[in-house]
Each structure stands twice: as structure tokens, then as C-alpha cells.
Design an enzyme around this catalytic site. Structure first.
Site, mmCIF file in Angstrom:
data_model
loop_
_atom_site.group_PDB
_atom_site.id
_atom_site.type_symbol
_atom_site.label_atom_id
_atom_site.label_comp_id
_atom_site.label_asym_id
_atom_site.label_seq_id
_atom_site.Cartn_x
_atom_site.Cartn_y
_atom_site.Cartn_z
ATOM 1 N N PRO A 76 35.436 -19.925 -4.589
ATOM 2 C CA PRO A 76 35.605 -19.633 -6.022
ATOM 3 C C PRO A 76 34.458 -20.189 -6.875
ATOM 4 O O PRO A 76 34.345 -19.858 -8.040
ATOM 5 C CB PRO A 76 36.935 -20.293 -6.380
ATOM 6 N N GLU A 103 41.354 -27.358 0.558
ATOM 7 C CA GLU A 103 40.790 -27.751 -0.740
ATOM 8 C C GLU A 103 39.331 -27.342 -0.850
ATOM 9 O O GLU A 103 38.769 -27.274 -1.925
ATOM 10 C CB GLU A 103 40.913 -29.265 -0.933
ATOM 11 N N ARG A 141 31.901 0.289 3.211
ATOM 12 C CA ARG A 141 31.854 1.592 2.531
ATOM 13 C C ARG A 141 30.435 2.099 2.355
ATOM 14 O O ARG A 141 30.212 3.302 2.242
ATOM 15 C CB ARG A 141 32.520 1.516 1.150
ATOM 16 N N ASP A 156 31.192 6.867 -6.739
ATOM 17 C CA ASP A 156 32.301 5.975 -7.048
ATOM 18 C C ASP A 156 31.948 5.021 -8.179
ATOM 19 O O ASP A 156 30.780 4.796 -8.471
ATOM 20 C CB ASP A 156 32.702 5.159 -5.815
HETATM 21 CL CL1 6GU Z 1 36.221 -16.884 -1.645
HETATM 22 N N1 6GU Z 1 38.341 -18.327 -2.019
HETATM 23 C C1 6GU Z 1 39.360 -18.771 -2.723
HETATM 24 N N2 6GU Z 1 40.191 -19.653 -2.166
HETATM 25 N N3 6GU Z 1 39.598 -18.397 -3.970
HETATM 26 C C2 6GU Z 1 38.765 -17.507 -4.499
HETATM 27 C C3 6GU Z 1 37.673 -16.993 -3.820
HETATM 28 C C4 6GU Z 1 37.493 -17.444 -2.549
HETATM 29 N N4 6GU Z 1 37.026 -16.140 -4.637
HETATM 30 C C5 6GU Z 1 37.700 -16.126 -5.760
HETATM 31 N N5 6GU Z 1 38.740 -16.957 -5.708
#
Ligand code: 6GU
Length: 235
Positions: A76, A103, A141, A156
């Protein structure tokens, strides 16, 4: 988690045809000791477990073919995944995705092993697997032959920096709502113009940020866009 995803639908067909070869590797195969440990408690204390760098590095090194192979850490904290990344990776001989969990992953994986850190959106998942699946699907894709008609990928949403035009099928009238007359006209040049105009209008209405991106519009598109803007002001 990947069995169902890779074992059905378009990706399964693509793998059967030899167009893609998607392999899932268990980090535990690279882990040491009786317990085959892949994660440990964080230095400095705190909640949760952190994936250890050793098994992750060994797993990557066991499969990496060349120094050119992109090594993508899904997290994230990464840069937002885009259609441009998907297109670029589709042209690579090999792409390695590192799936984050718990974590987090030891910071040294992102610093010294991964070539790029990528997120699929501003929300947190319990594990990285769905994010990997999103990336795998979006990349596949763009591999020639995976999606039936090359044209359908080219048109697309996002592929040309625009949202896709609307699509309609039978019935001609559904619960009182009809189909745009032009689509029934059989006039293919007119239909193409209408579709382009709709794609531009939808993008202007829903995702104007895409129009100020780095992709220059054609002269015809700029004319259409000016018309659409004028109409919007008048109404
Ligand atoms: Cl790659 N992992 C996690 N746990 N949450 C996320 C993500 C990845 N990408 C966006 N949110």
C-alpha cells in the site's frame, strides 16, 4: 488463493495456449530451520509480524532470469499501479511480483531487492494476494492473443488515456429505455465518430484528470472536445 484465479477463464486459456506462464512460489520453500520460518516480530516492538528478507530474497534469486527482470513489491506504500505499467510489463520476458503480507515486509526488500514498489489503490488489504491478482490480470490482457480481439484491448478504458464508450445489446428497449439511434443505423463511420465523442464526453464528465495527462489528443479529438464543452455550457 491463486488456484481458482489462475484455473479459470481467460487466464487459464492463455496459459493453456502458452501465451503466459504464471507460477506461484511458496516462500517457505526458501525458509530455514525446523519451522520454515518466513516472518518474525518487528525490531523495536509493536503489533504483527514482518516478512523476513532472507526467504524473500532467496525466492526471487531462485527464479530471476536476468538483471532486467522487473521485481515488483506490491504494497500500500507503493506508486499507484497504472495501465502504462501493465503495458510495459506485458512486453517483459519475466516479471516477478512479491506478495506482501501481515504487517509488512522488511524494509530492505523494498530498498535493495525490488526494482519498484506498487500499490493498487488507497486502501489496505489484509494480504497482498488480491493486489497481485489485479496486476497479473491487467498485465496479461496486454499480452498479444490473450484477449480475443486486439482491438478490444486497444479501445478499453484507459488504454488510450480515455474512458471507454458506452455499450448496448438487445433488447432494443429495456424497461422503457431505448438504445441510441445511431447504433442501429448501420453507418459504421457515423458509429465510430459517435463512440469517440462519447468516450471523450464520458472522460470529461467523470475523469477530467485524464484529459490533462501526458497523452496529447489528436486534432479531431480536440475539436470534438470543444464541441462537447460548448454543449455543456449551453445546457
Ligand atoms: Cl499490494 N497490499 C495490501 N495489503 N494492501 C494494499 C495493497 C497491497 N495495495 C493497496 N492496498
Amino acid at each position: 488463493m491463486f488456484g481458482g484465479f489462475l484455473g479459470a477463464g481467460i487466464l487459464k486459456k492463455a496459459a493453456d495456449k502458452g501465451l503466459v506462464d504464471i507460477r506461484v512460489h511458496d516462500l517457505r520453500e526458501q525458509a530455514e530451520g525446523k519451522h520454515r520460518q518466513v516472518d518474525d516480530r518487528p525490531f523495536g516492538g509493536g503489533e504483527g509480524m514482518v516478512l523476513m528478507p532472507g526467504p524473500v530474497c532467496k525466492a526471487v534469486e531462485a527464479v530471476r532470469e536476468t538483471a532486467e527482470t522487473p521485481v515488483v513489491l506490491l504494497s500500500p506504500l507503493g506508486r499507484m499501479f497504472t495501465v502504462d505499467m501493465a503495458q510495459a510489463w506485458a512486453g517483459c520476458r519475466q516479471v516477478i511480483l512479491i506478495c506482501g503480507r501481515y504487517e509488512g515486509v522488511d524494509e530492505r526488500v523494498g530498498l535493495h531487492l525490488a526494482t519498484v514498489e506498487v500499490s493498487i489503490g488507497d486502501y489496505v488489504l489484509t494480504g497482498g494476494e488480491p493486489a497481485d491478482m489485479v496486476v497479473i490480470d491487467a498485465v496479461a490482457r496486454f499480452v498479444p492473443g490473450v484477449v480475443g480481439k486486439a482491438g478490444s484491448v486497444a479501445h478499453d478504458s484507459f488504454a488510450e488515456g480515455l474512458l471507454d464508450c458506452p455499450h448496448y445489446t438487445r433488447p432494443r428497449v429495456f424497461r422503457g429505455h431505448g438504445v441510441p439511434e445511431v447504433l442501429l443505423s448501420g453507418d459504421h463511420a457515423r458509429i465510430e465518430r459517435w463512440r469517440r465523442r462519447q468516450a471523450l464526453a464520458k472522460t470529461l464528465a467523470l475523469r477530467p484528470d485524464l484529459l490533462i495527462g501526458d497523452r496529447p489528443l489528436s486534432a479531431e479529438d480536440r475539436v470534438l472536445l470543444d464541441e462537447i464543452r460548448k454543449e455543456r455550457k449551453e445546457s
